[in-house]
Scaffold this motif. Structure first.
Motif, PDB file in Angstrom:
ATOM      1  N   ARG A  97       0.830  -1.195   0.000  1.00 13.06           N
ATOM      2  CA  ARG A  97       0.000   0.000   0.000  1.00 13.06           C
ATOM      3  C   ARG A  97       0.872   1.255   0.000  1.00 13.06           C
ATOM      4  NH1 ARG A  97      -5.076   0.795  -1.333  1.00 13.06           N
ATOM      5  NH2 ARG A  97      -5.715  -1.033  -0.137  1.00 13.06           N
ATOM      6  N   ALA A  98       1.997   1.225   0.729  1.00 13.36           N
ATOM      7  CA  ALA A  98       2.892   2.379   0.736  1.00 13.36           C
ATOM      8  C   ALA A  98       3.626   2.552  -0.592  1.00 13.36           C
ATOM      9  CB  ALA A  98       3.911   2.245   1.871  1.00 13.36           C
ATOM     10  N   ASN A  99       3.776   1.452  -1.362  1.00 11.93           N
ATOM     11  CA  ASN A  99       4.455   1.503  -2.663  1.00 11.93           C
ATOM     12  C   ASN A  99       3.464   1.354  -3.814  1.00 11.93           C
ATOM     13  OD1 ASN A  99       7.614   1.352  -2.145  1.00 11.93           O
ATOM     14  ND2 ASN A  99       6.627   0.024  -0.641  1.00 11.93           N
ATOM     15  N   ILE A 100       2.254   1.871  -3.627  1.00 10.03           N
ATOM     16  CA  ILE A 100       1.224   1.692  -4.637  1.00 10.03           C
ATOM     17  C   ILE A 100       1.584   2.387  -5.938  1.00 10.03           C
ATOM     18  CG2 ILE A 100      -0.196   3.728  -4.144  1.00 10.03           C
ATOM     19  CD1 ILE A 100      -1.453   0.125  -4.574  1.00 10.03           C
ATOM     20  N   SER A 101       2.440   3.412  -5.882  1.00 13.33           N
ATOM     21  CA  SER A 101       2.858   4.087  -7.114  1.00 13.33           C
ATOM     22  C   SER A 101       3.728   3.188  -7.991  1.00 13.33           C
ATOM     23  CB  SER A 101       3.621   5.371  -6.780  1.00 13.33           C
ATOM     24  OG  SER A 101       4.768   5.089  -5.996  1.00 13.33           O
ATOM     25  N   GLN A 102       4.395   2.202  -7.389  1.00 19.24           N
ATOM     26  CA  GLN A 102       5.213   1.272  -8.152  1.00 19.24           C
ATOM     27  C   GLN A 102       4.375   0.155  -8.767  1.00 19.24           C
ATOM     28  OE1 GLN A 102       8.501   1.654  -8.600  1.00 19.24           O
ATOM     29  NE2 GLN A 102       8.645   3.471  -7.313  1.00 19.24           N
ATOM     30  N   LEU A 103       3.140   0.012  -8.314  1.00 20.64           N
ATOM     31  CA  LEU A 103       2.265  -1.063  -8.763  1.00 20.64           C
ATOM     32  C   LEU A 103       1.390  -0.530  -9.885  1.00 20.64           C
ATOM     33  CD1 LEU A 103       2.022  -3.991  -7.894  1.00 20.64           C
ATOM     34  CD2 LEU A 103       0.226  -3.332  -6.317  1.00 20.64           C
TER      35      LEU A 103
END
Length: 381
Positions: A334-340
């Motif tokens: 969730r904290a790295n949602i920009s990478q997903l």
């Protein structure tokens, strides 16, 4: 007819996610936003206040002012200030007239004790960075890569289905094979789901994360208790009586028994201690909240990815006790949602599925892509 086929080919090609290249590994966040904020405040606040105290000490000189007798010279008065600051012991008398002494030496080391506090607050971050972060980095890289690849596999599957449907002479036979493949789970990509299932049975990451929060909570509480002790015992006494009748001066008759002294920057020390203690008291509920996040699942992320074929961790009730490594991984996903990259597209498809009149037509991303490609026009009723 060829124009519609060409348009469908371009549409499906555009639906594929681009290759992220080698920048994804460097952009991963291995700390939650709340943990990063806690580290910034707990470590930065005492360092900032101590630097201000040291700057004022160096600019103003002595932090103590003693009222020496009028017959003392300037050098003798400077000696009194230095000796009383070095000893920093209050000499007084109790109610029965007995001499008592009280050490105020904690005031002298107070700025340095805040430096120790800052170092202690940094230790939980070092524990997480060097013990848990490498394994978490590998897990996030693999899971994010597999989630995006699973999305691309679904799109390529629709491309392959479309080519077969165009060359098929029996459309009904094609859709019968398609329904049988769905029943027998030929479209599943089991590697990712089984990897996430295995993470439910490991507890190394969650143990280190809980240990990190427990250590941080312990250091916060210890610092607050230390500051309360200073206020109750020392920080209400900015004046004290100093005795310099020691050593060679012990037999000098013209030297008074006690000399009154006053701490110049006493109010600044009080303000620093109140600031640090007040902020740390407010941060204790934040640390507790971070630990309590592990008591519930973040099901929003997994529910979106159930649009992938045979990815049904939620529907098959595979999420058991949330205190495991999978829950930690979901928090960091969730904290790295920009990478997903695939998350935003699947989220949009899920929203379209909710607004569709006949929800039976859209079950997975494969169904959605077949509808976009126009395959439902030839599907037998």
């Amino acid at each position: 007819m060829s124009l519609s086929h060409t348009a469908a080919e371009y549409m499906l090609s555009d639906a594929l996610l681009p290759d992220p290249g080698g920048s994804r590994a460097k952009g991963l966040r291995l700390e939650l936003p709340s943990d990063r904020l806690l580290k910034f405040i707990t470590v930065g606040l005492p360092l900032f206040l101590v630097s201000l105290a040291f700057a004022q000490e160096f600019s103003a000189g002595s932090q103590i002012s003693c009222f020496s007798p009028t017959n003392f010279t300037g050098k003798q008065a400077a000696y009194v200030d230095t000796a009383c600051w070095d000893s920093l012991v209050h000499h007084g008398f109790d109610a029965e007239g007995h001499a008592i002494t009280k050490s105020l030496w904690a005031l002298k080391v107070f700025p340095y004790s805040l430096l120790i506090v800052a170092v202690l607050m940094y230790m939980p971050y070092l524990l997480w960075r060097y013990v848990a972060a490498p394994a978490l980095h590998s897990d996030l890289l693999f899971i994010i890569d597999e989630l995006d690849k699973s999305y691309n596999r679904s799109v390529r599957l629709v491309q392959h289905m479309r080519r077969i449907q165009q060359t098929s002479t029996e459309p009904e036979r094609f859709w019968e094979d398609y329904e049988r493949a769905r029943r027998e789970r030929y479209f599943e990509f089991p590697l990712l789901e089984r990897y996430l299932t295995c993470k439910q049975h490991t507890h190394s990451l969650v143990f280190i994360y809980i240990l990190r929060n427990v250590l941080l909570l312990l250091f916060l509480a210890t610092t607050c208790l230390y500051l309360v002790f200073l206020h109750l015992n020392i920080f209400f006494q900015d004046e004290f009586s100093c005795s310099i009748k020691t050593g060679l001066l012990q037999a000098e008759p013209h030297i008074p028994l006690l000399i009154p002294c006053k701490l110049i920057f006493f109010s600044i020390f009080q303000l620093i201690s109140l600031s640090v203690g007040g902020v740390y008291m407010l941060l204790i509920p934040v640390v507790i909240y971070n630990a309590l996040q592990l008591c519930q699942w973040d099901k929003g992320l997994l529910s979106v990815y159930e649009m992938l074929p045979a990815f049904d961790l939620l529907s098959r009730k595979m999420l058991t006790c949330p205190v495991n490594d999978l829950n930690i991984i979901l928090l960091f996903l969730r904290a790295n949602i920009s990478q997903l990259t695939s998350f935003s597209r699947l989220n949009a498809v899920s929203a379209l599925k909710e607004d569709t009149a006949d929800k039976q037509d859209i079950d997975t991303i494969v169904d959605f892509m077949t509808l976009l490609a126009g395959l439902e026009a030839t599907k037998p009723k």
